[in-house]
Write a protein that holds these residues in place. Structure first.
Motif, short mmCIF file in Angstrom:
data_model
loop_
_atom_site.label_atom_id
_atom_site.label_comp_id
_atom_site.label_asym_id
_atom_site.label_seq_id
_atom_site.Cartn_x
_atom_site.Cartn_y
_atom_site.Cartn_z
N HIS A 67 0.83 -1.21 0.00
CA HIS A 67 0.00 0.00 0.00
C HIS A 67 0.87 1.26 0.00
O HIS A 67 1.34 1.69 1.04
CB HIS A 67 -0.88 -0.04 1.26
CG HIS A 67 -1.96 1.00 1.30
ND1 HIS A 67 -3.13 0.81 1.99
CD2 HIS A 67 -2.06 2.23 0.75
CE1 HIS A 67 -3.91 1.87 1.87
NE2 HIS A 67 -3.27 2.75 1.13
N HIS A 69 1.41 5.35 -2.03
CA HIS A 69 0.91 6.40 -2.95
C HIS A 69 2.07 7.32 -3.30
O HIS A 69 2.25 8.36 -2.68
CB HIS A 69 -0.20 7.22 -2.29
CG HIS A 69 -1.40 6.44 -1.85
ND1 HIS A 69 -2.40 6.08 -2.72
CD2 HIS A 69 -1.75 5.94 -0.64
CE1 HIS A 69 -3.33 5.39 -2.06
NE2 HIS A 69 -2.96 5.29 -0.80
N LYS A 159 -9.83 -1.18 -5.47
CA LYS A 159 -10.10 -0.56 -4.18
C LYS A 159 -11.28 0.41 -4.28
O LYS A 159 -11.35 1.23 -5.20
CB LYS A 159 -8.87 0.20 -3.71
CG LYS A 159 -9.07 1.00 -2.42
CD LYS A 159 -7.77 1.70 -2.09
CE LYS A 159 -7.85 2.61 -0.91
NZ LYS A 159 -6.57 3.33 -0.70
N HIS A 248 -5.37 -0.50 5.37
CA HIS A 248 -5.02 0.29 6.56
C HIS A 248 -5.98 0.13 7.74
O HIS A 248 -6.77 1.01 8.05
CB HIS A 248 -4.79 1.78 6.24
CG HIS A 248 -5.80 2.49 5.40
ND1 HIS A 248 -7.14 2.36 5.59
CD2 HIS A 248 -5.63 3.35 4.38
CE1 HIS A 248 -7.76 3.12 4.72
NE2 HIS A 248 -6.87 3.72 3.97
N ASP A 326 0.68 2.71 3.48
CA ASP A 326 -0.07 3.88 3.03
C ASP A 326 0.89 5.06 2.88
O ASP A 326 0.53 6.21 3.14
CB ASP A 326 -1.20 4.22 4.01
CG ASP A 326 -2.33 5.00 3.34
OD1 ASP A 326 -2.23 5.26 2.13
OD2 ASP A 326 -3.30 5.35 4.03
ZN LIG Z 1 -4.03 4.63 0.86
#
Ligand SMILES: [Zn+2]
Length: 513
Positions: A67, A69, A159, A248, A326
């Motif tokens: 995960h 970004h 997602k 998460h 994340d």
């Molecule tokens: Zn995320």
């Protein structure tokens, strides 16, 4: 790019999720060629073979961060770790693969988003990567594009956001449709589980009360908001027998919902992240606004300081399955976009470089899990869930040579001053971690050694993933099959159950209707 080299990792303790053994590992052309005792020829290393001494050290499959970004345009900013710096930092921390998210705006094409993210990542990545794709709206086009992405583009995970109202949030009926399509095409459904309507109302209330600081971010989205959405997602997925993955997991309440569902036999997986396992939400009340703002992410870290330990226990005993980060980093000046209003603070924290060490320290060094479970939760389980196994997540003949030589006894202190992440803050600042990556090998190349990175942008590759991962779909398929068999078998007896009612005198009476 250096020519593919031959490597012999000598005398280390090779750790897989099911077994540890002292063995040599021979690497050739980016894959593991041999595994066993005394692989060095009696005459010594022939020309072209580099020997890495791993005696007294662990030899682990490289981490898979499920995960991230990188360079994500979000909330009026763009996350500062791009695919180059972000994957460099990953390698420095012992992670050799990331799975990022292609996220289309509502109304726009999923395939276009996927291609955009590929065009950002391909020239920059220093380690292998893959992409989840987000479903932020629903239409026949979205449904068709999910199928194309799965069949032709190597995407097997989608997602859905239950939060970020008006931006990415989808409603229950859209979740139902998306989950049904995931099931049809053999993908796993992922959700960001928070009740977006409640958050929007809560945020209005906080601002009306004059609470504008980072603490308002947590106060407007308490644990129940996460737990409720988690249960709702599980209920909807279960209604269509679709495997579900909760990204998460931040709170004890949500983790309990997942653990209970698994005990009920639901096919659901929970992903805590480095942040929720390594720190807590008391930082939102820190007197320094910037410090507090740098912890803002959604769902938030929880003020209950027993949360990280609780989540680690569930991760150790199998209630939670994988770990991500994340990783979505914003510098102080970007966080300052929300200096007068917490709803405008770009959401996101670091972790891609820190995850392995934080989990070793809090999980293995503390005695909650052993080295094999560590490998399971940092790479193997992710490889199984996302259908990369045993190419990734295992050290075995034929597997990609994504390997870390790990010193379980050495320590390092995490700090923004020394980390390789671009961001100017680290939520784990000052944490002393046992468990240090000494050497990181990505596809057979030594890319990190003795604190020095030697990487080339674009050396990482996009790894396509096939649908119907056996690890999750064997059970799903069998359940469907048994259910349809049962329906046929039970039909006559069902009739007999119904028929006595049919014979009741008032059954056909108009009074009943
Ligand atoms: Zn995320």
């Amino acid at each position: 790019m250096a020519a593919p080299s031959r490597l012999l990792i000598r005398g280390g303790r090779v750790v897989n999720d099911d077994l540890s053994q002292v063995a040599d590992v021979l690497v050739e052309d980016g894959v593991v060629r041999a595994l066993g005792r005394d692989l060095l020829p009696p005459g010594g290393a022939p020309a072209g073979l580099r020997v890495l001494d791993a005696a007294g050290k662990l030899v682990l499959p490289g981490g898979i961060d499920t995960h991230t970004h990188m360079q994500f345009p979000f909330m009026g900013a763009r996350s500062v770790d791009d695919f180059h710096q972000g994957t460099k930092a990953a390698l420095a921390g012992g992670t050799t693969m990331i799975i990022d998210f292609a996220i289309p705006q509502k109304g726009s094409s999923l395939i276009k988003a996927f291609e955009t993210w590929r065009s950002w990542a391909d020239p920059k990545v220093c380690c292998d990567y893959s992409l989840h794709v987000a479903v932020t709206w629903w239409s026949d086009q979205v449904k068709e594009e999910m199928k194309i992405l799965t069949q032709d583009k190597g995407v097997n995970s989608f997602k859905m956001f239950m939060a970020y109202k008006d931006l990415y949030m989808v409603r229950d009926e859209e979740l139902y449709a998306a989950f049904s399509q995931c099931k049809e095409i053999g993908a796993i459904a992922q959700v960001h589980a928070e009740n977006g309507d409640l958050i929007a109302e809560g945020a209005k209330k906080m601002l009306a009360l004059g609470i504008t600081g980072p603490e308002g971010h947590e106060l407007c989205r308490p644990e129940a908001v996460e737990a409720e959405a988690t249960l709702r997602a599980i209920t909807i997925a279960s209604a269509v027998n679709c495997p579900l993955y909760i990204v998460h997991v931040m709170s004890k309440s949500a983790a309990k919902v997942i653990a209970d569902a698994r005990r009920d036999g639901k096919v659901v997986y929970g992903e805590p992240i480095a942040a929720s396992l390594g720190t807590d939400g008391t930082h939102y009340w820190h007197k320094d606004w910037h410090h507090a703002a740098h912890h803002v992410m959604g769902p938030p870290l929880r003020p209950d300081p027993s949360t990280p330990d609780f989540l680690m226990n569930l991760l150790a005993n199998g209630d939670l399955t994988t770990t991500g980060t994340d990783h979505c980093t914003f510098n102080t000046c970007q966080k300052a976009l929300g200096k007068d209003d917490f709803t405008k603070i770009p959401n996101g924290v670091n972790g891609v470089e820190d995850r392995m060490s934080v989990i070793w320290e809090k999980g293995v060094h503390s005695g909650k899990m052993d080295e094999n479970r560590f490998v399971a939760v940092t790479s193997t389980n992710a490889a199984k869930v996302f259908n990369l196994y045993p190419r990734k997540g295992r050290i075995a003949v034929g597997s990609d040579a994504d390997i870390v030589i790990w010193d379980p006894k050495a320590t390092r202190t995490i700090s923004a001053r020394t980390h390789h992440q671009t961001v100017n803050f680290n939520i784990f600042e000052g944490m002393v971690c046992h468990g240090v990556p000494l050497v990181t090998i990505s596809r057979g190349k030594v890319v990190y050694e003795a604190g020095v990175l030697s990487v080339t942008a674009g050396d990482g590759k996009f790894i396509p993933r096939k649908p119907f991962a056996e690890y999750i779909y064997k059970r799903i398929k069998q359940r469907d099959q048994v259910k349809s068999e049962k329906r046929i078998l039970l039909f006559p007896s069902l009739l007999s159950v119904v028929s006595p009612w049919r014979n009741r005198p008032h059954f056909n009476s108009p009074r009943c209707f």
